[in-house]
Motif scaffolding. Structure first.
Motif, PDB file in Angstrom:
ATOM      1  N   ALA A   1       0.882  -1.047  -0.141  1.00  0.00           N
ATOM      2  CA  ALA A   1      -0.210   0.096  -0.149  1.00  0.00           C
ATOM      3  C   ALA A   1       0.659   1.155  -0.633  1.00  0.00           C
ATOM      4  O   ALA A   1       1.979   1.171   0.717  1.00  0.00           O
ATOM      5  CB  ALA A   1      -0.553   0.088   1.048  1.00  0.00           C
ATOM      6  N   GLU A   2       0.067   2.189  -0.438  1.00  0.00           N
ATOM      7  CA  GLU A   2       1.345   3.192  -0.887  1.00  0.00           C
ATOM      8  C   GLU A   2       1.607   4.113   0.451  1.00  0.00           C
ATOM      9  O   GLU A   2       2.786   4.350   0.098  1.00  0.00           O
ATOM     10  CB  GLU A   2       0.732   4.860  -1.820  1.00  0.00           C
ATOM     11  N   GLU A   3       0.785   4.086   0.724  1.00  0.00           N
ATOM     12  CA  GLU A   3       1.054   5.186   2.420  1.00  0.00           C
ATOM     13  C   GLU A   3       2.089   3.987   3.290  1.00  0.00           C
ATOM     14  O   GLU A   3       2.488   4.669   4.544  1.00  0.00           O
ATOM     15  CB  GLU A   3       0.070   4.856   3.319  1.00  0.00           C
ATOM     16  N   GLN A   4       2.034   3.106   3.013  1.00  0.00           N
ATOM     17  CA  GLN A   4       3.146   1.935   3.565  1.00  0.00           C
ATOM     18  C   GLN A   4       4.578   2.246   3.439  1.00  0.00           C
ATOM     19  O   GLN A   4       5.401   1.290   3.698  1.00  0.00           O
ATOM     20  CB  GLN A   4       2.257   0.390   4.232  1.00  0.00           C
ATOM     21  N   ARG A   5       4.628   2.563   2.279  1.00  0.00           N
ATOM     22  CA  ARG A   5       6.375   2.160   1.479  1.00  0.00           C
ATOM     23  C   ARG A   5       6.633   2.535   2.096  1.00  0.00           C
ATOM     24  O   ARG A   5       7.823   2.211   2.566  1.00  0.00           O
ATOM     25  CB  ARG A   5       5.850   2.196   0.370  1.00  0.00           C
ATOM     26  N   LYS A   6       7.128   3.493   2.293  1.00  0.00           N
ATOM     27  CA  LYS A   6       8.393   5.327   2.666  1.00  0.00           C
ATOM     28  C   LYS A   6       8.677   4.198   4.089  1.00  0.00           C
ATOM     29  O   LYS A   6       9.508   4.418   4.860  1.00  0.00           O
ATOM     30  CB  LYS A   6       8.137   6.156   2.836  1.00  0.00           C
ATOM     31  N   ASN A   7       7.880   3.937   5.075  1.00  0.00           N
ATOM     32  CA  ASN A   7       8.002   3.146   6.742  1.00  0.00           C
ATOM     33  C   ASN A   7       8.339   2.083   6.647  1.00  0.00           C
ATOM     34  O   ASN A   7       9.531   1.640   7.104  1.00  0.00           O
ATOM     35  CB  ASN A   7       6.547   3.192   7.625  1.00  0.00           C
TER      36      ASN A   7
END
Length: 222
Positions: free
Chosen positions: A51-57
């Motif tokens: 999920a895009e909102e999880q990628r950076k984390n």
């Protein structure tokens, strides 16, 4: 590394990343003061389907684990350690896994995990993630039952041939550490300060004369 800690291992396991590919990415960014570049490359290679909102984390967790496993130095940017560069230079997967396993055992408290496994087996109880956490915490560690530091370490030791599940391959262990059970028993009798001094002396990898003050200074930062 503190004698009573295991390295952070979230998003740094064989099931989540390919070690060679990750090392290639780190090497390509080596020397950069831009942390974002490494994070983006890790996302592209390993977490682009999340999920895009999880990628950076997820990628940031992976980078933190690279610091914990002493592949890159702490702080901003991407700067490989000497160990990280050595690991990247290895030609074959198996040799790479063995080098990482040896590093874990000698420098990242991997032997504490091995000793915990042995002691649980001696009691006749089954070795599980939970019993490992309980045993290590009884010896001064502060591990969470929901954390994965111990399981991530276990996975890399499996890749290096030291573990099969929670079963220890004593021959491979002795091959990588160069220590017999008798010698390991002697190490356990050392005081904390003696232990770090001895480990720093071993890490120098030199048979030449060394000043005690130099070894002491190295022991204080490793």
């Amino acid at each position: 590394m503190d004698k009573n800690k295991l390295p952070y291992g979230t998003q740094f396991t064989p099931g989540q990343i390919n070690l060679k590919e990750l090392l290639d990415i780190v090497y390509a960014n080596d020397g950069s003061d831009d942390t974002k570049s490494l994070i983006n490359d890790i996302i592209d290679h390993f977490f682009s389907t999340q999920a895009e909102e999880q990628r950076k984390n997820l990628a940031s967790n992976c980078r933190t684990a690279l610091v914990g496993y002493q592949i890159i130095v702490p702080g901003g940017g991407t700067h490989m350690t000497s160990f990280g560069r050595q690991l990247h230079s290895i030609d074959t997967d198996m040799m790479r896994y063995e080098m990482l396993a040896k590093h874990i055992l000698l420098n990242l408290n991997g032997m504490a995990l091995i000793e915990a496994i042995r002691d649980i087996e001696r009691t006749g109880y089954r070795v599980t993630n939970e019993s490992i956490v309980e045993t290590l915490n009884s010896r001064g560690f502060c591990l969470s039952k929901t954390g994965n530091a111990q399981s991530a370490m276990k996975n890399w030791l499996e890749k290096g041939g030291v573990l099969s599940g929670w079963r220890i391959d004593e021959n491979k262990l002795n091959e990588l550490t160069g220590l017999s059970d008798t010698e390991l028993d002697l190490l356990r009798t050392l005081k904390k300060e003696q232990y770090y001094f001895f480990r720093a002396l071993c890490n120098l990898g030199s048979e030449n004369f060394q000043k005690a003050t130099d070894i002491r200074n190295l022991a204080m930062i490793t």
